[in-house]
Every structure is written in C-alpha cells, then in structure tokens.
Design an enzyme around this catalytic site. Structure first.
Site, PDB file in Angstrom:
ATOM      1  N   TYR B 130       0.846  -1.186   0.000  1.00 46.30           N
ATOM      2  CA  TYR B 130       0.000   0.000   0.000  1.00 46.30           C
ATOM      3  C   TYR B 130       0.887   1.243   0.000  1.00 46.30           C
ATOM      4  O   TYR B 130       1.758   1.392   0.853  1.00 46.30           O
ATOM      5  CB  TYR B 130      -0.908   0.021   1.232  1.00 46.30           C
ATOM      6  CG  TYR B 130      -1.916   1.143   1.134  1.00 46.30           C
ATOM      7  CD1 TYR B 130      -3.165   0.908   0.566  1.00 46.30           C
ATOM      8  CD2 TYR B 130      -1.599   2.437   1.533  1.00 46.30           C
ATOM      9  CE1 TYR B 130      -4.072   1.943   0.415  1.00 46.30           C
ATOM     10  CE2 TYR B 130      -2.506   3.471   1.373  1.00 46.30           C
ATOM     11  CZ  TYR B 130      -3.739   3.219   0.821  1.00 46.30           C
ATOM     12  OH  TYR B 130      -4.631   4.242   0.655  1.00 46.30           O
ATOM     13  N   GLN B 191     -10.709   0.138   0.677  1.00 45.42           N
ATOM     14  CA  GLN B 191     -11.095  -0.663  -0.489  1.00 45.42           C
ATOM     15  C   GLN B 191      -9.888  -1.295  -1.182  1.00 45.42           C
ATOM     16  O   GLN B 191      -9.969  -2.422  -1.699  1.00 45.42           O
ATOM     17  CB  GLN B 191     -11.948   0.156  -1.475  1.00 45.42           C
ATOM     18  CG  GLN B 191     -11.287   1.399  -2.041  1.00 45.42           C
ATOM     19  CD  GLN B 191     -11.479   2.639  -1.167  1.00 45.42           C
ATOM     20  OE1 GLN B 191     -11.746   2.536   0.040  1.00 45.42           O
ATOM     21  NE2 GLN B 191     -11.337   3.819  -1.753  1.00 45.42           N
ATOM     22  N   ASN B 214      -3.323   5.752   6.239  1.00 46.39           N
ATOM     23  CA  ASN B 214      -4.067   6.525   7.243  1.00 46.39           C
ATOM     24  C   ASN B 214      -4.887   5.590   8.146  1.00 46.39           C
ATOM     25  O   ASN B 214      -4.725   4.366   8.097  1.00 46.39           O
ATOM     26  CB  ASN B 214      -4.952   7.572   6.559  1.00 46.39           C
ATOM     27  CG  ASN B 214      -6.016   6.919   5.667  1.00 46.39           C
ATOM     28  OD1 ASN B 214      -6.293   5.724   5.784  1.00 46.39           O
ATOM     29  ND2 ASN B 214      -6.601   7.711   4.784  1.00 46.39           N
ATOM     30  N   SER B 237       6.057   8.922  13.905  1.00 42.89           N
ATOM     31  CA  SER B 237       7.492   8.696  13.901  1.00 42.89           C
ATOM     32  C   SER B 237       8.194   9.389  15.077  1.00 42.89           C
ATOM     33  O   SER B 237       7.655  10.336  15.656  1.00 42.89           O
ATOM     34  CB  SER B 237       8.049   9.213  12.575  1.00 42.89           C
ATOM     35  OG  SER B 237       9.299   8.655  12.304  1.00 42.89           O
ATOM     36  N   GLN B 259      12.596  15.119  12.001  1.00 43.77           N
ATOM     37  CA  GLN B 259      11.522  14.232  12.454  1.00 43.77           C
ATOM     38  C   GLN B 259      10.234  15.027  12.670  1.00 43.77           C
ATOM     39  O   GLN B 259       9.152  14.606  12.264  1.00 43.77           O
ATOM     40  CB  GLN B 259      11.927  13.554  13.765  1.00 43.77           C
ATOM     41  CG  GLN B 259      11.159  12.310  14.090  1.00 43.77           C
ATOM     42  CD  GLN B 259      11.251  11.302  12.948  1.00 43.77           C
ATOM     43  OE1 GLN B 259      10.219  10.869  12.452  1.00 43.77           O
ATOM     44  NE2 GLN B 259      12.428  10.945  12.494  1.00 43.77           N
ATOM     45  N   HIS B 262       7.667  15.737   9.840  1.00 38.50           N
ATOM     46  CA  HIS B 262       6.852  14.657   9.260  1.00 38.50           C
ATOM     47  C   HIS B 262       5.368  14.834   9.556  1.00 38.50           C
ATOM     48  O   HIS B 262       4.521  14.562   8.729  1.00 38.50           O
ATOM     49  CB  HIS B 262       7.263  13.300   9.836  1.00 38.50           C
ATOM     50  CG  HIS B 262       8.235  12.563   8.978  1.00 38.50           C
ATOM     51  ND1 HIS B 262       7.939  12.150   7.704  1.00 38.50           N
ATOM     52  CD2 HIS B 262       9.500  12.159   9.203  1.00 38.50           C
ATOM     53  CE1 HIS B 262       8.988  11.522   7.186  1.00 38.50           C
ATOM     54  NE2 HIS B 262       9.953  11.521   8.071  1.00 38.50           N
ATOM     55  N   GLU B 327      12.354   4.599  17.873  1.00 40.93           N
ATOM     56  CA  GLU B 327      12.353   4.121  16.488  1.00 40.93           C
ATOM     57  C   GLU B 327      13.707   4.452  15.843  1.00 40.93           C
ATOM     58  O   GLU B 327      14.363   3.589  15.279  1.00 40.93           O
ATOM     59  CB  GLU B 327      11.212   4.832  15.743  1.00 40.93           C
ATOM     60  CG  GLU B 327      11.082   4.430  14.295  1.00 40.93           C
ATOM     61  CD  GLU B 327      10.104   5.326  13.539  1.00 40.93           C
ATOM     62  OE1 GLU B 327       9.695   6.381  14.079  1.00 40.93           O
ATOM     63  OE2 GLU B 327       9.759   4.981  12.391  1.00 40.93           O
ATOM     64  N   HIS B 328      14.107   5.727  15.931  1.00 40.58           N
ATOM     65  CA  HIS B 328      15.398   6.184  15.402  1.00 40.58           C
ATOM     66  C   HIS B 328      16.252   6.683  16.564  1.00 40.58           C
ATOM     67  O   HIS B 328      15.777   7.506  17.347  1.00 40.58           O
ATOM     68  CB  HIS B 328      15.217   7.356  14.436  1.00 40.58           C
ATOM     69  CG  HIS B 328      14.282   7.087  13.305  1.00 40.58           C
ATOM     70  ND1 HIS B 328      12.967   7.522  13.305  1.00 40.58           N
ATOM     71  CD2 HIS B 328      14.470   6.444  12.128  1.00 40.58           C
ATOM     72  CE1 HIS B 328      12.392   7.153  12.177  1.00 40.58           C
ATOM     73  NE2 HIS B 328      13.263   6.498  11.441  1.00 40.58           N
ATOM     74  N   ASP B 361      16.878   7.348   6.149  1.00 45.70           N
ATOM     75  CA  ASP B 361      15.537   7.432   5.566  1.00 45.70           C
ATOM     76  C   ASP B 361      15.564   7.152   4.071  1.00 45.70           C
ATOM     77  O   ASP B 361      14.574   6.696   3.493  1.00 45.70           O
ATOM     78  CB  ASP B 361      14.954   8.837   5.777  1.00 45.70           C
ATOM     79  CG  ASP B 361      14.576   9.082   7.222  1.00 45.70           C
ATOM     80  OD1 ASP B 361      14.385   8.094   7.954  1.00 45.70           O
ATOM     81  OD2 ASP B 361      14.482  10.262   7.626  1.00 45.70           O
ATOM     82  N   GLU B 415      -0.541 -36.644  28.305  1.00 46.47           N
ATOM     83  CA  GLU B 415      -1.477 -35.602  27.874  1.00 46.47           C
ATOM     84  C   GLU B 415      -2.821 -36.197  27.427  1.00 46.47           C
ATOM     85  O   GLU B 415      -3.650 -35.490  26.852  1.00 46.47           O
ATOM     86  CB  GLU B 415      -0.847 -34.783  26.737  1.00 46.47           C
ATOM     87  CG  GLU B 415       0.372 -33.984  27.201  1.00 46.47           C
ATOM     88  CD  GLU B 415       0.932 -33.031  26.139  1.00 46.47           C
ATOM     89  OE1 GLU B 415       0.452 -33.060  24.983  1.00 46.47           O
ATOM     90  OE2 GLU B 415       1.847 -32.253  26.475  1.00 46.47           O
ATOM     91  N   HIS B 420      -2.096 -40.057  19.338  1.00 45.89           N
ATOM     92  CA  HIS B 420      -0.720 -39.586  19.173  1.00 45.89           C
ATOM     93  C   HIS B 420       0.255 -40.703  19.566  1.00 45.89           C
ATOM     94  O   HIS B 420       1.206 -41.012  18.848  1.00 45.89           O
ATOM     95  CB  HIS B 420      -0.445 -38.367  20.070  1.00 45.89           C
ATOM     96  CG  HIS B 420      -1.005 -37.072  19.566  1.00 45.89           C
ATOM     97  ND1 HIS B 420      -2.346 -36.841  19.438  1.00 45.89           N
ATOM     98  CD2 HIS B 420      -0.384 -35.930  19.137  1.00 45.89           C
ATOM     99  CE1 HIS B 420      -2.534 -35.605  18.978  1.00 45.89           C
ATOM    100  NE2 HIS B 420      -1.358 -35.045  18.783  1.00 45.89           N
TER     101      HIS B 420
END
Lengths: 437, 437
Positions: B130, B191, B214, B237, B259, B262, B327-328, B361, B415, B420
């Site tokens: 995506y 969709q 989103n 981020s 950062q 963003h 994250e960074h 990046d 068990e 088995h």
C-alpha cells in the site's frame, strides 16, 4: 464418513474449493467482555485479577499467593514419575538443540564508500507465556514456548496457568522448571493476559506474550497487541498426509486420528494417488474410532472436516497441498525428498513413514506451534526469532557522506521534506569548506 | 517551547514517565466504516472498488483502467529528471545490497540418533504494497517495501496507490519500476486493502500486505490480518538524539526538526549530558523553525512532544534510551561504539555526527520502516524476513524412532492423547517384530 474426492469427479474443483474455505471455528464474540476485563485489570491491578480468579476459577488468592512459590513447585514436581521426567527432559534437550541453531547472527561490514553498515540482535527483555488449564494444559506446549524464549536469551520469563478449583498439573510445573521459567502465576483468561501486558502491583509487565488459549485469551491477545508483542492467534489444528499405496493403511489412519482427537474442529486430510488405498485408510479410521479413547471428539472432526482426496499423480498432490498450505504435512511416498522439493507452503513437513506427526508434536526438535488456517502461505512456526529483535546500524564517514549525501538531499527535496535535506546539506557544506590543517 | 527535563529535578522521574506515556495519536474510530467497505468489496469486487474510488478520489475507473498500464508508467516516468532518477537508482541499489545480506539460509543436519532435522525458507508467493497518495506519497517508501520483497523472491508484487483527481506521482511509479513491482493499481483506502486481501475480478488476491496508510488503511489491515499477513501498524514517527557538547548545535537542531516536520504527532527528543549544549540546541530549533518550509507541522510537534533531557552521564542516557525504545536513535558522542554497546532497544541506530537520520531514511541501505511507539522492545524494522516463511523438516529413521519414540509415547499418554501415542507405538511394534531376511 468423511468426504471422498476423486480428481476425475466433474465437481472436483468445486468440492476442493469448498473444503479449503470450510469455516471450522465458531466465532464467539467475547470482545466486549474482554475489553471490560482488561480495563478493570489496568485500573485495579491485583484486586481485579484476584476477583476474576475467584469468579472464573473458584479459587481465592491474595497478592502473596498469585505466584506459585518455588517450594510449591518443588512439592508438585516431586509427584512426577522418573519416566515422565526423563521423557520431558529428553524433549527439552532436543527442542533446545534444534532451536539453538536458529539464533541469528549479528552482521557488520564496510561498503565501497567507507560506510559501516550492519545490524545486531537482542533478546526481548521479558516475556509471558500463557498456558491453558484443564484438559488442554499440555506440558509439551510449555517446552515449545519456553525453550525458544530462553534460547533467545529472554531475561525474565513468566508463565500464567489457571488452576481451576486449585488443581495444578505437576507436569506443567516440571516443564516450566526444566525450561528455566522464572515466575509462575496461577491465573488465566483475559485477566492473565491483561496482567502480563500492563502489569499489576505484584506481576511486572512483560514485552511479549505467547501461547495458546481459548476465545477470551485470543481476544485479549489481539487487544493488547501493540502495547506488547504477541505470537500468532492459532486456529484449530490440521494435518495433511500424502501417502502412496506402499504404506500401512492402519498407520496412516492413526496419523489422521492423532489430529482429529485434538478438537472437534480439527481437520485431517489424506491425499493419495491410489483410490483403493484411500478406501482402505477410510475403513481403518472407522475401525479405530470404535475403540479410541477420545472418539467423542475425533468422530465429529473426521466426519465433518476429514477428507480423502484421490489424485492423478504426486505432482497434483503437491499442487493441491500448496493450495491447502497445511499446518502439518506428512509425506509417506517412495521418494519423499523429491516430493518435499515440490512443496512451497507448509508449517512443518514430516518425511517418510517413520516420522508420524506425533514425533514433531513432542520430541523431534522442531516447534509444534505452527501456522494454521492456510497462514503457512505467509507465516512461520514459533521460533527463537519470536523472542529477538533486530537493531539496524549505519555509520557514515565524511567520504561516505560525500559519496551518497547529495542523492539523499535530492530525494528529500523531491518529497518536500526540507529539514531532512538540510540535515545532510549542512554537513556536506562543512566538508566542502576549506579545512584547517 | 518543548519540555526541558534535568536529572536533578525533583519531579524528573514523574515527568519522564509522562513523556513516555504521552498519547500522540488521535484514535479515530473508523472501524465500522472499514468493516462495511471490506464486506462490500468481498461481495461486489471490482464494482465496489470502482464506486468507492469515484466517491473518495473523484476518479472514474473501469475494470480496464484499475491498473496503470505499462505504457502509462513509461509516459509518467519519462517526466522524471535524470538527477532524480539517478538518486532513486542509487538508493535502490544500496537498499538491495543491504537487504541481500538478510536472506536466511536453509539448514539440514543429522543428529546422533540418525534423525535428519532442519528447515527451509520460501518466499511469499504474492505480496501487496500500500502506497499512500497525496502529500505522504513517498517514493522512498516504495523502495523500502518493494526492494526487500523482491530480494526475498516474491513472485508477484502489486502496488495500490490512490491518485485523487487522477494525479499521479511519477517518482512513485519510477520507484516501483526500479524495484521490479509487477502490477500497479490506482486505488486506495480500505477498499484497496480489501481488494488485495480478498481479490476482485481484476485484482488477484495476495498473501501479504505491507505499507503505511491513514486510519482507514490501518483499520483495514488489522481486519484482514489472518486472511493475509500484514506488517506492523506504524504509529507517528520518533527520533531520539543523544549528543554531547562536542557537536554543532545547529546540526542537531536540524536532525530533530527532520523528524518534527513529518507530522504534528511526531516526537523529537534530545538527551545530553551538558545543559548549556541542550539550551543551545533549543535556541537553534526555535531559530530554524522561523524559516522551515513545513514549520506549520514541525512547530506543534516540537512544542507538544519535543523534549530536551539533561542527564548526569552517558550511562544514564543509555538507560533512559532503553526506556524510550526509540524508532530512530542518533548517537553523537565521542565514543559512539561504546555508547551503542549499552543500548538494547532501538529500531535503528545512526552512529556519529556524519550519520544524520535522513541518510537512513533514503539511501544508507537499512530499512526506514521501523517499530514505533516503544515497540522496538519486541519488534524489528521491515526486512527480507517479512516476505519469507520457514518450513521445518524432520525425518526419522527406524533407529531414530527406536531412540526417541518411546518418550513420545509417554508424553502423549501423559497428555491423554491416545492416538498420538498409538501412531508412534504401531511403528515401534513393527520394528520390534522379527524382521524377514
């Protein structure tokens, strides 16, 4: 009687597709109840966990008795026979040896710009393992979850296992002890998952939760995902056996039943290139169901979801197998390696007539937590990798920055991210200034 | 002004904890809308996708124009400048080189019982990526998702990218072309996720979906998880810079802003052992915000979520960093390797003053899809591993079965899984019969 599909049937494709899409799970909607339990545990901590345990497990606890003490564990595991202990120890040792080979390696290298690149792996600091209580309280599952976690280097490994009416399974405690589990709490359900994810006054939070459970546990794991990591949400178990006529129909029948006895929703499938052999296996299953201890479970599983599929040849068997993407795939044909090479999607493959799936369930070494419901198309069984994470590393030199920096600036500009570009350009400008000696 | 925390503040721990738990995401509840869209696409296929695209993207499509044709891609990418093309090609090449080293190896070995054990890796057959439209339509993200998929060996790689009002980003198409993407559909939103997961008359279903989006896209990915695999659900981020006084405050300020620009929910943090340096960086940020193109985004991000934290020493810096699990993580101190060795939880580490995060990046080589919101405690950035899956292998011999089979029977019995045990015992009984010569 299960379905009998033959590749020459005019409606073969329709029936095979229907078999693939058969819905084997009741989707009980417990989400609202689970959301309320999690909110309660987040707010009230121990008090909520204790109340819910009293309500669901008919067991009255205090903060001091939430954990099963080391003394209590000692007392319980003393009840285990030497033979059972030896079996668990052999299983743990074989699982450990297999999973030790999965430990990923750190890497570091320099490229032609002088940049140093690489990554390194570190274990999850704390993990929680959910162990079901009652009938599905399997010591083998404790080993399959806890051993990889400890091989990965998880520092703190906690188990939650409900003990309804106070009944404890000594083998579960022994499996936990053998695998090096650090803490054991006698709680279960969504409240146990919430306690592990968010922590309480007595139970410190973990970073990752694994292990099987009922609809409440599964819904709770989905809800806490993000706050902590989780393993897969497992569906009902499945086996596909591909067998030619050079097999003992009774053995193959038992292999199919070893899956069917798990759960009424379990699915056992046989693909064979010999219709008479398929019929012989079907007859054997019927015969064995008459005396099987768990016939009340295996009979509806086999009747509702079992199938025998007769194919033209083993190439067609491999093709159909990939469409099924089975959790467990047993190959009982003359040239098993040739057939295995044609398979792309399967959680685990058991090769040849001397490798019934039950070997893999207990003691072979590979993990028995495997992707169900066709998810072997995109996911793998539990492994050491589930308890480690990767940190990527990059170190530029002035020369490396000169070599690649201008293109980073250009890409930043094309994405209208000015500060990204400036952060590189400022350094490039400095490098391009006359340097003091 | 962002927060300024100093380790000697009496309320330091309280404020640091509040910083960690600050909720930076509006949880818009789009789940019901997304459920309806998915159901509609499952039922009506192309017709539903076309209607929803007309409604949300003001674009009228037919089944024939859902895909962007190769000719159209040719025409669009002809508009890209040579310099931009060269930058994308260098980035793709470096990302490919890095990710090629991540390809996992098959293993096979025999143990002392004669059992052959191992595993093998296979690529996901079909993946969907995506790509957001509009402002957040980043060609770099196409590379970061598509290159690892193709390195893994994914046979069929499809992209969906919404083109509101028909506007296409030629750089996105070029990035797709360079990475070897096989199909591009001009659709977006829930969709597009539904079409990828369930397939339509025109768009074949895939097995795994990755890529940012989103709230609708994130909710749709959560809903189709299980039917297909998904990557992580990324939050806003973050960057943490640990810098000592031997740095240019202006550079560090730009790194923090790269950062903040963003997203208003992005978080930029500085930890330093020098209060005066921290103040100098804060002043620089204020100055740079005056001229930054995206100051309308970066200013609220820095004001609401930014922070400068003054610590006693770098040991304390490492300790706080692990609690943040950024994250960074950018390390700008004299001995970066020593500091890096003290860090356990981080998505990516950028070492030294010549390695601003923007290098990672775009063009460094490591992936820029990284775990956010403290999930680096238990998860890793996107990699080749997200597009492969493991099949475990086990092959017993009669000798191996004799060696370990009895313990499998014992565990099965403990068990209460009789079939088995029988599946192993039947073979053991056969092996124990007198054998013909």
């Amino acid at each position: 009687m299960p379905q009998f599909l033959t590749h020459t049937d005019p409606d073969f494709e329709t029936r095979f597709t229907a078999l693939l899409s058969a819905k084997r799970e009741d989707s009980v909607d417990v989400d609202d109840a689970v959301a309320a339990i999690i909110a309660d545990v987040r707010q009230r901590g121990d008090a909520a966990v204790i109340e819910l345990t009293s309500k669901f497990d008919r067991l009255d606890l205090t903060p001091d008795t939430l954990a099963i003490s080391a003394d209590e564990v000692d007392a319980e595991i003393a009840k285990v026979s030497d033979a059972d202990r030896a079996a668990l120890e052999m299983a743990a040792e074989r699982i450990r040896a297999y999973h030790l080979r999965q430990l990923p390696k750190d890497e570091s290298w320099s490229d032609d710009t002088g940049a140093t690149l690489g990554w390194r792996w570190t274990p999850v600091s704390a993990a929680g393992l959910y162990v079901p209580g009652g009938l599905a309280s399997y010591p083998s599952s404790v080993l399959m979850n806890a051993v990889p976690a400890k091989v990965a280097g998880v520092g703190r490994l906690a188990i939650t296992v409900p003990t309804p009416d106070g009944i404890i399974n000594p083998l579960v405690l022994l499996a936990a002890r053998i695998s090096g589990v650090d803490e054991i709490y006698r709680i279960g359900g969504a409240q146990a998952v919430a306690a592990l994810a968010y922590g309480t006054q007595t139970i410190p939070a973990v970073d990752k939760i694994t292990g099987p459970g009922n609809a409440f546990v599964a819904a709770a794991k989905r809800r806490v995902f993000g706050k902590v990591g989780i393993d897969m949400i497992a569906g009902p178990s499945e086996i596909l056996v591909i067998a030619d006529k050079h097999n003992n129909p009774a053995w193959i029948a038992t292999d199919l039943l070893s899956q069917a006895e798990h759960d009424e929703s379990a699915q056992s499938l046989l693909i064979t290139d010999d219709a008479a052999f398929g019929q012989a296996v079907a007859d054997e299953v019927e015969a064995q169901l008459k005396t099987l201890e768990r016939t009340a479970i295996a009979t509806p599983s086999w009747r509702d979801y079992g199938a025998i599929i007769v194919v033209k040849d083993l190439d067609q068997a491999a093709e159909l197998s990939d469409r099924i993407a089975p959790e467990h795939l047993e190959l009982c044909v003359e040239d098993v390696d040739a057939l295995a090479a044609k398979i792309t999607h399967a959680g685990a493959i058991f090769l040849g007539q001397w490798t019934p799936e039950a070997i893999g369930d207990y003691i072979g070494g590979p993990n028995h937590v495997l992707p169900t419901a066709r998810s072997a198309r995109f996911s793998s069984g539990l492994s050491v990798m589930d308890f480690v994470k990767r940190t990527t590393l990059a170190k530029m030199t002035p020369a490396a920055l000169r070599a690649i920096g201008p293109n980073a600036v250009r890409l930043a500009t094309s994405e209208s991210l000015q500060a990204h570009g400036l952060s590189v350009q400022a350094r490039l400008d400095h490098l391009n200034e006359p340097q003091p000696e």
